[in-house]
Write an enzyme that holds these catalytic residues in place. Structure first.
Site, PDB file in Angstrom:
ATOM      1  N   ALA A  67       0.754  -1.296   0.300  1.00 30.47           N
ATOM      2  CA  ALA A  67       0.090  -0.189  -0.140  1.00 30.47           C
ATOM      3  C   ALA A  67       0.720   1.170  -0.037  1.00 30.47           C
ATOM      4  O   ALA A  67       1.286   1.321  -0.729  1.00 30.47           O
ATOM      5  CB  ALA A  67      -1.393   0.087   1.336  1.00 30.47           C
ATOM      6  N   ARG A  68       0.756   1.911   1.472  1.00 32.04           N
ATOM      7  CA  ARG A  68       2.258   2.617   0.926  1.00 32.04           C
ATOM      8  C   ARG A  68       2.706   2.776   2.375  1.00 32.04           C
ATOM      9  O   ARG A  68       2.290   2.520   3.229  1.00 32.04           O
ATOM     10  CB  ARG A  68       1.501   4.609   1.287  1.00 32.04           C
ATOM     11  CG  ARG A  68       1.085   4.550  -0.175  1.00 32.04           C
ATOM     12  CD  ARG A  68       1.640   5.602  -0.967  1.00 32.04           C
ATOM     13  NE  ARG A  68       1.238   6.062  -1.827  1.00 32.04           N
ATOM     14  CZ  ARG A  68       1.255   5.003  -3.581  1.00 32.04           C
ATOM     15  NH1 ARG A  68       1.364   3.913  -3.379  1.00 32.04           N
ATOM     16  NH2 ARG A  68       0.624   5.041  -4.312  1.00 32.04           N
ATOM     17  N   GLU A  83      11.639   6.907   0.810  1.00 34.27           N
ATOM     18  CA  GLU A  83      11.698   6.112  -0.789  1.00 34.27           C
ATOM     19  C   GLU A  83      12.865   7.154  -1.473  1.00 34.27           C
ATOM     20  O   GLU A  83      12.308   8.214  -1.845  1.00 34.27           O
ATOM     21  CB  GLU A  83      10.576   5.677  -1.715  1.00 34.27           C
ATOM     22  CG  GLU A  83       9.920   5.002  -0.625  1.00 34.27           C
ATOM     23  CD  GLU A  83       8.589   4.669  -1.984  1.00 34.27           C
ATOM     24  OE1 GLU A  83       8.596   5.018  -2.608  1.00 34.27           O
ATOM     25  OE2 GLU A  83       7.793   3.182  -0.825  1.00 34.27           O
ATOM     26  N   HIS A 126       9.596  -0.082  -4.091  1.00 36.96           N
ATOM     27  CA  HIS A 126       7.918  -0.324  -4.343  1.00 36.96           C
ATOM     28  C   HIS A 126       7.893  -0.674  -6.303  1.00 36.96           C
ATOM     29  O   HIS A 126       8.346   0.542  -7.712  1.00 36.96           O
ATOM     30  CB  HIS A 126       7.763   1.693  -4.707  1.00 36.96           C
ATOM     31  CG  HIS A 126       6.413   1.493  -4.732  1.00 36.96           C
ATOM     32  ND1 HIS A 126       6.712   3.064  -3.496  1.00 36.96           N
ATOM     33  CD2 HIS A 126       5.843   1.758  -5.430  1.00 36.96           C
ATOM     34  CE1 HIS A 126       4.825   3.214  -3.887  1.00 36.96           C
ATOM     35  NE2 HIS A 126       4.173   2.718  -4.346  1.00 36.96           N
TER      36      HIS A 126
HETATM   37  P1  NAD Z   1      -9.159   0.838  -4.769  1.00 33.33           P
HETATM   38  O1  NAD Z   1      -9.205   1.933  -4.860  1.00 33.33           O
HETATM   39  O2  NAD Z   1      -9.448   0.078  -5.794  1.00 33.33           O
HETATM   40  O3  NAD Z   1      -8.796   0.088  -3.970  1.00 33.33           O
HETATM   41  C1  NAD Z   1      -8.969   0.498  -2.288  1.00 33.33           C
HETATM   42  C2  NAD Z   1      -9.507  -0.237  -1.668  1.00 33.33           C
HETATM   43  O4  NAD Z   1      -9.503   0.709  -0.109  1.00 33.33           O
HETATM   44  C3  NAD Z   1     -10.813   0.064  -1.410  1.00 33.33           C
HETATM   45  O5  NAD Z   1     -11.992  -0.451  -1.832  1.00 33.33           O
HETATM   46  C4  NAD Z   1     -11.811   1.455  -0.492  1.00 33.33           C
HETATM   47  O6  NAD Z   1     -12.573   1.080   0.092  1.00 33.33           O
HETATM   48  C5  NAD Z   1     -10.515   0.301   0.446  1.00 33.33           C
HETATM   49  N1  NAD Z   1      -9.899   0.801   1.514  1.00 33.33           N
HETATM   50  C6  NAD Z   1     -10.382   2.080   2.186  1.00 33.33           C
HETATM   51  N2  NAD Z   1      -9.628   2.802   3.465  1.00 33.33           N
HETATM   52  C7  NAD Z   1      -9.443   1.388   4.072  1.00 33.33           C
HETATM   53  C8  NAD Z   1      -9.939   1.031   5.529  1.00 33.33           C
HETATM   54  N3  NAD Z   1      -9.803   1.755   6.244  1.00 33.33           N
HETATM   55  N4  NAD Z   1      -9.938  -0.016   5.257  1.00 33.33           N
HETATM   56  C9  NAD Z   1     -10.109  -1.056   4.274  1.00 33.33           C
HETATM   57  N5  NAD Z   1     -10.163  -1.051   3.288  1.00 33.33           N
HETATM   58  C10 NAD Z   1     -10.154   0.378   2.952  1.00 33.33           C
HETATM   59  O7  NAD Z   1      -7.464   0.913  -4.936  1.00 33.33           O
HETATM   60  P2  NAD Z   1      -5.840   0.159  -6.026  1.00 33.33           P
HETATM   61  O8  NAD Z   1      -6.191   0.682  -7.370  1.00 33.33           O
HETATM   62  O9  NAD Z   1      -6.631  -1.532  -4.761  1.00 33.33           O
HETATM   63  O10 NAD Z   1      -4.946   0.244  -4.857  1.00 33.33           O
HETATM   64  C11 NAD Z   1      -5.051   0.611  -3.091  1.00 33.33           C
HETATM   65  C12 NAD Z   1      -4.078   1.160  -2.648  1.00 33.33           C
HETATM   66  O11 NAD Z   1      -2.781   0.526  -2.978  1.00 33.33           O
HETATM   67  C13 NAD Z   1      -3.311   2.319  -3.235  1.00 33.33           C
HETATM   68  O12 NAD Z   1      -3.846   3.311  -2.633  1.00 33.33           O
HETATM   69  C14 NAD Z   1      -2.109   3.052  -3.426  1.00 33.33           C
HETATM   70  O13 NAD Z   1      -1.926   3.367  -2.423  1.00 33.33           O
HETATM   71  C15 NAD Z   1      -1.678   1.289  -3.616  1.00 33.33           C
HETATM   72  N6  NAD Z   1      -0.780   0.982  -4.612  1.00 33.33           N
HETATM   73  C16 NAD Z   1       0.446   0.280  -4.807  1.00 33.33           C
HETATM   74  C17 NAD Z   1       1.155   0.148  -5.558  1.00 33.33           C
HETATM   75  C18 NAD Z   1       2.380  -0.398  -5.575  1.00 33.33           C
HETATM   76  O14 NAD Z   1       3.474  -0.250  -6.355  1.00 33.33           O
HETATM   77  N7  NAD Z   1       2.960  -1.193  -4.671  1.00 33.33           N
HETATM   78  C19 NAD Z   1       0.702   0.124  -6.232  1.00 33.33           C
HETATM   79  C20 NAD Z   1      -0.665   0.727  -6.180  1.00 33.33           C
HETATM   80  C21 NAD Z   1      -1.241   0.764  -5.642  1.00 33.33           C
END
Ligand code: NAD
Length: 308
Positions: free
Chosen positions: A225-226, A255, A274
């Site tokens: 995630a982050r 990072e 990342h």
């Molecule tokens: P998305 O918007 O499709 O899904 C995120 C989900 O998290 C949503 O369903 C949302 O309702 C849920 N959510 C929000 N707050 C929450 C909480 N407190 N508890 C539980 N669920 C919660 O986004 P995605 O494409 O699945 O990406 C998710 C996150 O992953 C991004 O926001 C980004 O920070 C991270 N990401 C990282 C990389 C990487 O290279 N490592 C790549 C893409 C995304």
């Protein structure tokens, strides 16, 4: 809104070649160019970017090439009347495949043997160090594009999948869905806790000392995630005290992760820079989102993935 020019900012290079994105957008009947920090923008512009810049607020629309938009000041976009869209939806295969890689490496001890290979060391792990993913429980926190991709794959591997979702509604392949308030109960019996939620005020520091303490001593934390979703000091202490067995981290607090960071030296921690979403088709995936929204604007339809 009427888009005459698509400006691909050179910060996109952090994810993929800006020229590749520009090339993939050529078919559109719009001017497309790669721009740097010296460019200026107006109401006919769409900017495709990795990082925010103040000057982008002069454009009609800014598209971020990442799913997370925590680096962007959403209220400034709203105040300026500049649309902001993100790249959610294109990471449903890449990041989940990386997560499967972490889980498999840990269960089958591949990371340990790769380290030993470098030393030309033929040494087997103790008999009971390896396990199978099949039958193990994974807790997926955040069931959006990435979380569902992880859940689907874990289910196919025979894992018991539980998840945490704000709505608490059921999801295919997830045996039990918990509400965010029940995160501790969801994580307590899991061999793997996989963070797939965005970084928000609500999720910053979500993984704290209490959660790590509630996790199994043989559990692994996976963060795609982050970085700030995990308390850095809490994680270091939990690893030191054996409260969890290890971690796989793609997202970090700073990072690049500084060379003297204590996590680098831990055998039980997998660190990737990342890159969980990396793919040789990233430029095309981003361009497809931008193209779809240009077409929506032409039709007068609302933008997809709009966050401001
Ligand atoms: P998305 O918007 O499709 O899904 C995120 C989900 O998290 C949503 O369903 C949302 O309702 C849920 N959510 C929000 N707050 C929450 C909480 N407190 N508890 C539980 N669920 C919660 O986004 P995605 O494409 O699945 O990406 C998710 C996150 O992953 C991004 O926001 C980004 O920070 C991270 N990401 C990282 C990389 C990487 O290279 N490592 C790549 C893409 C995304």
């Amino acid at each position: 809104m009427d888009i005459a020019r698509i400006a691909v900012h050179d910060s996109v290079a952090a994810a993929c070649p800006p020229a590749g994105v520009a090339e993939s957008l050529r078919g559109l009947d719009r001017s497309v160019e790669v721009v740097g920090d010296d460019a200026s923008f107006d109401a006919g512009d769409c900017v495709v970017t990795f990082s925010p810049r103040e000057a982008f607020l002069d454009a009609a629309w800014v598209h971020g090439v990442r799913a997370g938009y925590d680096a962007f000041d959403v209220s400034a976009y709203e105040a300026a009347g500049t649309a902001l869209t993100n790249s959610t939806g294109i990471h449903g295969d890449t990041v989940p495949e990386t997560v499967v890689g972490y889980l498999t490496a840990v269960a089958r001890r591949l990371h340990v043997y790769r380290d030993r290979q470098r030393q030309r060391e033929w040494r087997q792990e103790p008999y009971d160090a390896a396990f199978t993913l099949s039958g193990e429980r994974v807790c997926v926190v955040g069931l959006g594009t990435i979380g569902r991709g992880v859940a689907e794959r874990a289910d196919a591997l025979g894992m018991e999948v539980v998840g945490v979702r704000r709505s608490g509604d059921p999801v295919d392949g997830v045996e039990r869905v918990y509400a965010p308030d029940d995160l501790r109960a969801a994580a307590a019996d899991a061999r793997f806790v996989v963070l797939c939620c965005p970084l928000t005020e609500e999720t910053e520091g979500l993984v704290d000392a209490a959660l790590l303490d509630a996790m199994r001593a043989d559990a692994y934390l996976v963060n795609v995630a982050r970085g700030p979703v995990v308390g850095e000091d809490a994680l270091l202490a939990a690893l030191d005290d054996g409260e969890i067995a290890g971690a796989a981290l793609d997202a970090h607090w700073e990072e690049p992760l500084p060379p003297d960071h204590p996590l680098w030296d831990r055998e039980s921690v997998l660190i990737t820079p990342h890159v969980a979403a990396a793919t040789n088709r990233y430029h095309e995936d981003v361009a497809a989102l931008v193209r779809e929204n240009v077409e929506r604007i032409s039709r007068g339809d609302p933008l997809q993935n709009r966050v401001a």
